[in-house]
Design a protein around this motif. Structure first.
Motif, PDB file in Angstrom:
ATOM      1  N   TYR A  76       0.768  -1.239   0.000  1.00 17.71           N
ATOM      2  CA  TYR A  76       0.000   0.000   0.000  1.00 17.71           C
ATOM      3  C   TYR A  76       0.802   1.295   0.000  1.00 17.71           C
ATOM      4  CZ  TYR A  76      -3.784  -3.143   1.389  1.00 17.71           C
ATOM      5  OH  TYR A  76      -4.693  -4.163   1.451  1.00 17.71           O
ATOM      6  N   LEU A  77       2.090   1.229   0.310  1.00 19.58           N
ATOM      7  CA  LEU A  77       2.817   2.471   0.539  1.00 19.58           C
ATOM      8  C   LEU A  77       4.039   2.657  -0.351  1.00 19.58           C
ATOM      9  CD1 LEU A  77       2.575   2.559   4.447  1.00 19.58           C
ATOM     10  CD2 LEU A  77       1.117   3.716   2.766  1.00 19.58           C
ATOM     11  N   ARG A  78       4.035   2.034  -1.512  1.00 17.73           N
ATOM     12  CA  ARG A  78       5.089   2.301  -2.486  1.00 17.73           C
ATOM     13  C   ARG A  78       4.540   3.174  -3.619  1.00 17.73           C
ATOM     14  NH1 ARG A  78       6.860  -3.148  -4.745  1.00 17.73           N
ATOM     15  NH2 ARG A  78       4.842  -3.820  -3.936  1.00 17.73           N
ATOM     16  N   TYR A  79       5.439   3.842  -4.316  1.00 19.67           N
ATOM     17  CA  TYR A  79       5.048   4.615  -5.491  1.00 19.67           C
ATOM     18  C   TYR A  79       5.057   3.716  -6.724  1.00 19.67           C
ATOM     19  CZ  TYR A  79       5.641   8.674  -2.487  1.00 19.67           C
ATOM     20  OH  TYR A  79       5.524   9.574  -1.448  1.00 19.67           O
ATOM     21  N   ASP A  80       4.430   4.175  -7.776  1.00 16.10           N
ATOM     22  CA  ASP A  80       4.243   3.323  -8.955  1.00 16.10           C
ATOM     23  C   ASP A  80       5.555   2.796  -9.521  1.00 16.10           C
ATOM     24  OD1 ASP A  80       5.004   5.859  -9.785  1.00 16.10           O
ATOM     25  OD2 ASP A  80       3.696   5.880 -11.544  1.00 16.10           O
ATOM     26  N   ARG A  81       6.614   3.595  -9.503  1.00 14.42           N
ATOM     27  CA  ARG A  81       7.896   3.152 -10.058  1.00 14.42           C
ATOM     28  C   ARG A  81       8.549   2.055  -9.218  1.00 14.42           C
ATOM     29  NH1 ARG A  81      10.435   6.473 -13.913  1.00 14.42           N
ATOM     30  NH2 ARG A  81       8.804   7.365 -15.228  1.00 14.42           N
ATOM     31  N   GLU A  82       8.054   1.864  -8.006  1.00 17.68           N
ATOM     32  CA  GLU A  82       8.611   0.838  -7.133  1.00 17.68           C
ATOM     33  C   GLU A  82       7.929  -0.516  -7.314  1.00 17.68           C
ATOM     34  OE1 GLU A  82       9.884   2.613  -3.046  1.00 17.68           O
ATOM     35  OE2 GLU A  82       8.069   3.679  -3.650  1.00 17.68           O
ATOM     36  N   TYR A  83       6.858  -0.542  -8.104  1.00 16.72           N
ATOM     37  CA  TYR A  83       6.186  -1.813  -8.392  1.00 16.72           C
ATOM     38  C   TYR A  83       6.880  -2.473  -9.574  1.00 16.72           C
ATOM     39  CZ  TYR A  83       2.439  -0.859  -5.114  1.00 16.72           C
ATOM     40  OH  TYR A  83       1.729  -0.634  -3.959  1.00 16.72           O
ATOM     41  N   LYS A  84       7.072  -3.786  -9.479  1.00 15.38           N
ATOM     42  CA  LYS A  84       7.849  -4.493 -10.493  1.00 15.38           C
ATOM     43  C   LYS A  84       7.038  -5.596 -11.197  1.00 15.38           C
ATOM     44  CE  LYS A  84      11.277  -1.904  -9.479  1.00 15.38           C
ATOM     45  NZ  LYS A  84      12.538  -2.361  -8.886  1.00 15.38           N
ATOM     46  N   ASN A  85       5.728  -5.466 -11.210  1.00 13.85           N
ATOM     47  CA  ASN A  85       4.895  -6.450 -11.904  1.00 13.85           C
ATOM     48  C   ASN A  85       5.046  -6.336 -13.416  1.00 13.85           C
ATOM     49  OD1 ASN A  85       3.093  -3.947 -11.116  1.00 13.85           O
ATOM     50  ND2 ASN A  85       2.262  -4.753 -13.031  1.00 13.85           N
ATOM     51  N   ALA A  86       4.811  -7.448 -14.089  1.00 11.84           N
ATOM     52  CA  ALA A  86       4.821  -7.457 -15.555  1.00 11.84           C
ATOM     53  C   ALA A  86       3.644  -6.639 -16.075  1.00 11.84           C
ATOM     54  CB  ALA A  86       4.730  -8.892 -16.065  1.00 11.84           C
ATOM     55  N   LEU A  87       3.829  -6.019 -17.227  1.00  8.01           N
ATOM     56  CA  LEU A  87       2.778  -5.176 -17.804  1.00  8.01           C
ATOM     57  C   LEU A  87       1.497  -5.961 -18.094  1.00  8.01           C
ATOM     58  CD1 LEU A  87       4.886  -3.046 -20.318  1.00  8.01           C
ATOM     59  CD2 LEU A  87       4.116  -2.399 -18.032  1.00  8.01           C
ATOM     60  N   LEU A  88       1.638  -7.242 -18.400  1.00  9.86           N
ATOM     61  CA  LEU A  88       0.470  -8.051 -18.749  1.00  9.86           C
ATOM     62  C   LEU A  88      -0.602  -7.998 -17.676  1.00  9.86           C
ATOM     63  CD1 LEU A  88      -0.932 -10.204 -20.574  1.00  9.86           C
ATOM     64  CD2 LEU A  88       0.290 -11.935 -19.222  1.00  9.86           C
ATOM     65  N   VAL A  89      -0.212  -8.121 -16.409  1.00 10.19           N
ATOM     66  CA  VAL A  89      -1.213  -8.271 -15.354  1.00 10.19           C
ATOM     67  C   VAL A  89      -1.951  -6.979 -15.028  1.00 10.19           C
ATOM     68  CG1 VAL A  89       0.004 -10.219 -14.351  1.00 10.19           C
ATOM     69  CG2 VAL A  89       0.470  -7.925 -13.471  1.00 10.19           C
ATOM     70  N   GLU A  90      -1.418  -5.844 -15.461  1.00 11.33           N
ATOM     71  CA  GLU A  90      -2.103  -4.585 -15.170  1.00 11.33           C
ATOM     72  C   GLU A  90      -3.030  -4.131 -16.296  1.00 11.33           C
ATOM     73  OE1 GLU A  90       1.145  -1.125 -16.294  1.00 11.33           O
ATOM     74  OE2 GLU A  90       1.658  -2.518 -14.679  1.00 11.33           O
TER      75      GLU A  90
END
Length: 249
Positions: free
Chosen positions: A71-85
């Protein structure tokens, strides 16, 4: 860079974001049984994300919990693959996204059963049981829609054409993987993409669907470079914790 932390965040974020996407179907499924099924799939993924991000916080050693990381990271700190978003779209789009991802995760978790890291191996073992069901579910729907009416075939083929360009990133590899493979924490992923293509190809053939021939590839998620869609997801996902810090139910 803490390689194990980075790797766990990548896996955890994949589960967190696709779990959130599936939760958006709650109350909107095409039939009651499927509405309940997708809600349960979402809960499976959130459970996986909890385990992975909890371990990531422990490995990081900065006192952050799984909730802090979710809940408390910024978007650039997320490392998910583009597919799932990518957006849910219609039911066929969601099932195609799910199928492409489920096939990858089943093969990945099978390999992670050979990890020398006890905790990661245990998470993979539990997650694999769920993932086998996920893949069975999404495969059956892809076949049903692809080999159904002319309209269902046309629409799910369009879903495949749209999503295929994001699949190459699932097999992204960098210094994080190299370090972890060298220490045995993750096994070699050689041949994983080819194995995935063969698994996916069998189902798509039965569904009378054609694999797209263009080689355009969208990547960046593993480096924190996301599509605009992630921002909308995080705005909803993080609202309560950012508006009311430390809120507990």
């Amino acid at each position: 860079m803490n390689a194990l932390y980075e790797y766990l965040v990548r896996l955890g974020d994949d589960s967190l974001i696709i779990g959130h996407r599936l939760s958006e179907w709650c109350g909107h499924g095409p039939i009651l049984e499927e509405d309940i099924a997708m809600t349960n799939l979402s809960l499976d993924f959130i459970g996986q994300a909890t385990s992975l991000l909890k371990y990531a916080g422990e490995v990081e050693g900065k006192g952050r919990t799984e909730d802090d990381l979710a809940y408390l990271r910024y978007d650039r700190e997320y490392k998910n693959a583009l597919l799932v978003e990518q957006p849910n779209g219609d039911f066929g789009m969601t099932m195609m996204r799910q199928f492409l991802f489920d096939a990858y995760r089943r093969l990945l978790f099978e390999r992670l059963l050979n990890s020398t890291d006890d905790t990661l191996r245990a998470i993979a073992a539990k997650s694999l049981k769920e993932t086998k069901y996920h893949l069975k579910h999404s495969s059956e729907w892809v076949i049903r829609l692809g080999d159904g009416t002319s309209e269902s075939n046309k629409r799910i083929q369009e879903s495949l054409d749209t999503l295929w360009r994001y699949t190459s990133e699932l097999f992204y590899s960098d210094e994080v993987d190299v370090e972890l493979i060298a220490t045995g924490k993750i096994p070699s992923m050689d041949g994983l993409e080819q194995e995935w293509k063969e698994l996916v190809g069998v189902v798509l053939e039965e569904a009378t669907l054609k694999i797209p021939t263009n080689n355009w590839k969208h990547e960046g998620g593993r480096k924190g470079m996301h599509s605009e869609h992630l921002g909308y997801i995080l705005a909803e996902l993080q609202y309560m914790q950012r508006a009311y810090p430390g809120l507990e139910w």
